[in-house]
Design an enzyme around this catalytic site. Structure first.
Site, PDB file in Angstrom:
ATOM      1  CG  HIS A  94     -38.672   8.830 -48.804  1.00  0.00           C
ATOM      2  ND1 HIS A  94     -38.416   8.272 -50.090  1.00  0.00           N
ATOM      3  CD2 HIS A  94     -39.784   8.809 -48.641  1.00  0.00           C
ATOM      4  CE1 HIS A  94     -39.926   7.728 -50.453  1.00  0.00           C
ATOM      5  NE2 HIS A  94     -40.610   8.035 -49.448  1.00  0.00           N
ATOM      6  CG  HIS A 140     -42.381   8.200 -46.146  1.00  0.00           C
ATOM      7  ND1 HIS A 140     -42.931   9.111 -47.103  1.00  0.00           N
ATOM      8  CD2 HIS A 140     -42.712   9.015 -44.930  1.00  0.00           C
ATOM      9  CE1 HIS A 140     -43.327  10.302 -46.472  1.00  0.00           C
ATOM     10  NE2 HIS A 140     -43.214  10.236 -45.326  1.00  0.00           N
ATOM     11  CG  ASP A 181     -43.821   3.435 -48.931  1.00  0.00           C
ATOM     12  OD1 ASP A 181     -43.085   4.267 -48.210  1.00  0.00           O
ATOM     13  OD2 ASP A 181     -44.011   3.684 -50.341  1.00  0.00           O
ATOM     14  CG  HIS A 240     -42.014  12.980 -50.422  1.00  0.00           C
ATOM     15  ND1 HIS A 240     -43.296  12.711 -51.107  1.00  0.00           N
ATOM     16  CD2 HIS A 240     -41.975  11.862 -49.801  1.00  0.00           C
ATOM     17  CE1 HIS A 240     -43.674  11.699 -50.677  1.00  0.00           C
ATOM     18  NE2 HIS A 240     -43.025  11.127 -49.742  1.00  0.00           N
ATOM     19  CG  ASP A 267     -42.250   8.251 -52.629  1.00  0.00           C
ATOM     20  OD1 ASP A 267     -41.662   7.521 -53.449  1.00  0.00           O
ATOM     21  OD2 ASP A 267     -42.815   7.799 -51.867  1.00  0.00           O
ATOM     22  CG  HIS A 271     -43.921   5.260 -55.511  1.00  0.00           C
ATOM     23  ND1 HIS A 271     -44.944   5.986 -54.999  1.00  0.00           N
ATOM     24  CD2 HIS A 271     -43.763   4.773 -54.214  1.00  0.00           C
ATOM     25  CE1 HIS A 271     -44.953   6.221 -53.803  1.00  0.00           C
ATOM     26  NE2 HIS A 271     -44.078   5.596 -53.164  1.00  0.00           N
TER      27      HIS A 271
END
Length: 309
Positions: free
Chosen positions: A63, A65, A67, A140, A211, A269
């Protein structure tokens, strides 16, 4: 087939752990590595690892994001500067192409090797004679995907004792039998590959999730997986917090592994509140109460994925 972790922290890096990235080493199977996510600092982690960017073939982004993607532009440009010429393909959600191309363009970075970016919404992403990769959307705050890598079954080894009993010596006929063909012996009789091949070698399955909160898509992705990599951002006591921020607890990850009949669970994570191995031990204990064959992923740790008998 081995999985090497380059970062296991959630959100931001810490002194103990970098943000998310892992590499599936397929050196024996394909002579390449496949990267899953590329958080900031991933190329620095690679410099401290046995991995080589020249071996990079695929990058799978779960995804968008930061990080999970902020390390991409630097890694791609550094790979070119190191003289790598083999192609790289990036698979990821809608928007990954814009992110990569804009970053490279505005920074005037040059990529001197073929780079292909394939945006997807899940489904079958890649298949050849040795591997298949599928994806499904998880739950998510943004579109986040899990990836299922399936190694196809391989023919069994030749039974050398049986070959000798038929009077065959090593040579071209061995190769034909290994490929599943039948051969004619000196006496005119036909020898079939099934007569001299041992049991097929079962392919391995690795599932690496982005995530996610607990959701129904996880179990099909991880069904009978030899290794499941599942986020465990929080301990069980923070289940409400995990739900609010679209993450999972250690116990929820373990429940998913159990329901999917996975062989091994790797947790990753981790929230920065769990600063070191001592702070993560209770999280591991919670998962093992549900799924005993659970381990904590560690930066710079290598996890072999063994073939089933």
């Amino acid at each position: 087939m081995e999985l090497y972790f380059l970062g296991t922290n959630a959100g931001i890096p810490s002194l103990q752990r970098n943000v998310t990235s892992s590499a599936l080493r397929l050196l024996e199977e394909r002579g390449t590595i496949w990267l899953f996510d590329c958080g900031e600092g991933t190329q620095h982690q690679i410099l401290r690892s046995p991995l080589k960017l020249s071996k990079l073939e695929f990058i799978f982004i779960t995804h968008l994001h930061g990080d999970h993607i902020f390390g991409l532009p630097g890694l791609l440009s550094s790979r070119g500067a190191q003289g790598a010429t083999t192609p790289v393909t990036i698979f990821g959600p809608e928007g990954i192409q814009s992110f990569v191309e804009t970053s490279l363009e505005l920074s005037q970075s040059r990529v001197n090797y073929p780079l292909e970016i394939k945006e997807h919404r899940g489904g079958l992403l890649f298949e050849d004679e040795t591997f298949k990769v599928e994806a499904a959307r998880l739950e998510h705050r943004v579109d986040s995907y899990g990836y299922r890598v399936t190694e196809k079954d391989r023919p069994g080894s030749l039974d050398l004792e049986r070959l000798e009993s038929f009077g065959l010596k090593p040579g071209p006929l061995y190769g034909r039998l290994k490929r599943g063909e039948s051969v004619e012996m000196q006496d005119g009789q036909m020898l079939h590959s099934s007569d001299v091949l041992m049991s097929p070698k079962k392919g391995r399955v690795v599932t690496i999730l982005g995530d996610t909160r607990p959701c129904e898509q996880v179990v099909p992705l991880a069904a009978d997986a030899d290794l499941l990599v599942h986020e465990a951002t929080f301990m069980n006591e923070l289940e409400d917090t995990a739900h609010e921020y679209y993450h999972s607890t250690a116990g929820q990850a373990a429940k998913a592994a159990s329901e999917a009949n996975a062989r091994q669970l790797l947790l990753t994570h981790f929230s920065s509140r769990y600063k070191d191995a001592e702070h993560l031990q209770p999280l591991l204990n919670q998962a093992r109460d549900v799924f005993p064959n659970t381990r904590l992923a560690e930066d710079f740790a290598l996890y072999p994925i063994h073939r089933r008998e």
